[in-house]
Design a protein around this motif. Structure first.
Motif, short mmCIF file in Angstrom:
data_model
loop_
_atom_site.label_atom_id
_atom_site.label_comp_id
_atom_site.label_asym_id
_atom_site.label_seq_id
_atom_site.Cartn_x
_atom_site.Cartn_y
_atom_site.Cartn_z
N GLU A 1 0.84 -1.19 0.00
CA GLU A 1 0.00 0.00 0.00
C GLU A 1 0.88 1.24 0.00
O GLU A 1 1.94 1.28 0.65
N LEU A 2 0.44 2.26 -0.72
CA LEU A 2 1.16 3.53 -0.71
C LEU A 2 0.78 4.32 0.54
O LEU A 2 -0.38 4.29 0.96
N PRO A 3 1.73 5.07 1.12
CA PRO A 3 1.41 5.88 2.30
C PRO A 3 0.83 7.24 1.95
O PRO A 3 0.81 8.14 2.77
N TYR A 4 0.35 7.40 0.71
CA TYR A 4 -0.23 8.65 0.25
C TYR A 4 -1.13 8.33 -0.94
O TYR A 4 -1.07 7.24 -1.51
N ALA A 5 -1.97 9.30 -1.32
CA ALA A 5 -2.87 9.11 -2.47
C ALA A 5 -2.09 9.20 -3.78
O ALA A 5 -1.01 9.79 -3.84
N LEU A 6 -2.64 8.61 -4.84
CA LEU A 6 -1.95 8.60 -6.13
C LEU A 6 -1.63 10.00 -6.63
O LEU A 6 -0.61 10.20 -7.30
N GLU A 7 -2.48 10.96 -6.30
CA GLU A 7 -2.28 12.32 -6.79
C GLU A 7 -1.50 13.21 -5.83
O GLU A 7 -1.24 14.38 -6.11
N GLY B 1 26.12 -7.14 -0.15
CA GLY B 1 26.25 -7.12 1.30
C GLY B 1 26.07 -5.74 1.91
O GLY B 1 26.49 -5.49 3.04
N LEU B 2 25.44 -4.83 1.17
CA LEU B 2 25.21 -3.47 1.65
C LEU B 2 23.76 -3.28 2.08
O LEU B 2 22.88 -4.03 1.65
N ARG B 3 23.51 -2.27 2.91
CA ARG B 3 22.15 -1.97 3.38
C ARG B 3 21.60 -0.77 2.60
O ARG B 3 22.15 0.33 2.69
N PRO B 4 20.54 -0.96 1.81
CA PRO B 4 19.96 0.17 1.08
C PRO B 4 19.42 1.24 2.04
O PRO B 4 18.77 0.92 3.04
N VAL B 5 19.71 2.49 1.73
CA VAL B 5 19.28 3.60 2.56
C VAL B 5 18.32 4.51 1.80
O VAL B 5 17.33 5.00 2.36
N MET B 6 18.59 4.74 0.52
CA MET B 6 17.78 5.64 -0.31
C MET B 6 17.97 5.24 -1.76
O MET B 6 19.01 4.67 -2.11
N ASP C 1 11.26 11.62 1.90
CA ASP C 1 10.96 11.61 3.34
C ASP C 1 12.28 11.38 4.07
O ASP C 1 12.70 10.24 4.28
N TRP C 2 12.93 12.46 4.43
CA TRP C 2 14.26 12.37 5.03
C TRP C 2 14.25 11.65 6.37
O TRP C 2 15.27 11.10 6.80
N ARG C 3 13.11 11.65 7.05
CA ARG C 3 13.03 10.94 8.34
C ARG C 3 13.19 9.44 8.12
O ARG C 3 13.86 8.75 8.91
N LYS C 4 12.59 8.90 7.04
CA LYS C 4 12.74 7.48 6.75
C LYS C 4 14.17 7.16 6.33
O LYS C 4 14.73 6.11 6.67
N VAL C 5 14.77 8.06 5.55
CA VAL C 5 16.17 7.86 5.15
C VAL C 5 17.06 7.82 6.38
O VAL C 5 17.95 6.98 6.50
N ASN D 1 12.64 -3.13 -5.01
CA ASN D 1 13.13 -1.79 -5.33
C ASN D 1 12.00 -0.76 -5.42
O ASN D 1 12.09 0.34 -4.87
N HIS D 2 10.93 -1.14 -6.13
CA HIS D 2 9.82 -0.21 -6.29
C HIS D 2 9.11 0.06 -4.96
O HIS D 2 8.74 1.20 -4.67
N THR D 3 8.92 -0.98 -4.17
CA THR D 3 8.28 -0.79 -2.86
C THR D 3 9.10 0.16 -2.01
O THR D 3 8.56 1.09 -1.38
N PHE D 4 10.40 -0.05 -1.98
CA PHE D 4 11.32 0.79 -1.21
C PHE D 4 11.25 2.24 -1.72
O PHE D 4 11.16 3.19 -0.93
N PHE D 5 11.27 2.41 -3.03
CA PHE D 5 11.25 3.74 -3.64
C PHE D 5 9.95 4.48 -3.32
O PHE D 5 9.96 5.62 -2.85
N PHE D 6 8.81 3.84 -3.55
CA PHE D 6 7.53 4.51 -3.34
C PHE D 6 7.33 4.90 -1.87
O PHE D 6 6.80 5.97 -1.57
N ARG D 7 7.75 4.02 -0.96
CA ARG D 7 7.54 4.30 0.46
C ARG D 7 8.52 5.34 1.00
O ARG D 7 8.35 5.82 2.13
#
Length: 241
Positions: A3-9, A144-149, A178-182, A69-75
């Motif tokens: 689910e997206l945390p915001y509306a499509l628009e 072996g790296l942790r994705p951050v952004m 969303d810099w807080r999530k990053v 990748n897409h889930t991570f990017f959208f969220r």
């Protein structure tokens, strides 16, 4: 489908509802559907997306990685702008010289990546940050790296709104993060045992029980126990800092 945390628009005009209808509603849905079809009846069916990405290749890898990748990017996106948190700014300055220098280098990597792919900010086990360009479905987990952004620079991510102007898309991207999530991904939270004073610090790990420094709490095995009192992982709570 996540689910997206915001509306499509919600991110318009920088990312239009039409872009999300195709990028999220069709492209991501196709990756999810293809992956579920490909793993049916295989050992991958019981694995997490992260495990599949680390172990698979070919079509299974491509669809699993593109789903992740897409889930991570959208969220990671938000319609609400916030400044870069102080601790994250300190980390970026430590590894790139300044926040602005990081943005400059990341932008150069995103605009300059040939063909389709992703550009990542990733952390190694010691917490050191680096910019990692990846072609096609590439993901830093395989290194072996942790994705951050991340930013998606496949043409389908921006062609509806920007046509072939990838640089304009990248410029708009900086206003949607969303810099807080990053910050949460860059500096994993510490967790405290609810029965004693032990605090699990991801940067230190728990080497005596085989938990290497740099291991996020979420990646610790479920049967791990508190080194002081022996309670299991589910007895820990995140420390709000």
């Amino acid at each position: 489908m996540p689910e997206l945390p915001y509306a499509l628009e919600a991110l318009a005009p920088k990312m239009s509802a039409e872009t999300f209808e195709y990028h999220y509603g069709k492209h991501l849905q196709t990756y999810v559907d293809n992956l579920n079809r490909l793993i049916a009846g295989t050992p991958y069916e019981e694995m997490s997306l992260e495990e599949i990405i680390r172990k698979a290749d070919g079509g299974i890898f491509n669809n699993a990685a593109q789903t992740w990748n897409h889930t991570f990017f959208f969220r990671m996106l938000t319609p609400d702008r916030h400044p870069v948190p102080g601790k994250l700014a300190e980390r970026l300055a430590r590894d790139f010289g300044s926040v602005e220098e990081f943005k400059k280098q990341f932008t150069q990597a995103a605009v300059g990546l040939f063909g389709s792919g992703w550009v990542w900010l990733a952390a190694d086990k010691s917490g050191k940050l680096s910019i990692v360009p990846k072609s096609n479905a590439g993901n830093p987990l395989t290194d072996g790296l942790r994705p951050v952004m991340t930013i998606d620079v496949w043409e389908h991510a921006y062609y509806i709104d920007y046509r072939n102007r990838r640089a304009d898309f990248v410029a708009a991207f900086w206003e949607l993060i969303d810099w807080r999530k990053v910050a949460d991904r860059c500096i994993p939270k510490r967790y405290k045992c609810t029965a004693c004073d032990y605090v699990y610090d991801p940067e230190k790990g728990d080497p005596e029980t085989g938990i290497a420094p740099g291991t996020p709490f979420e990646e610790i095995p479920a049967d791990w126990t508190c080194p002081l009192c022996g309670l299991y992982k589910d007895a820990f709570r995140a420390i709000e800092e």
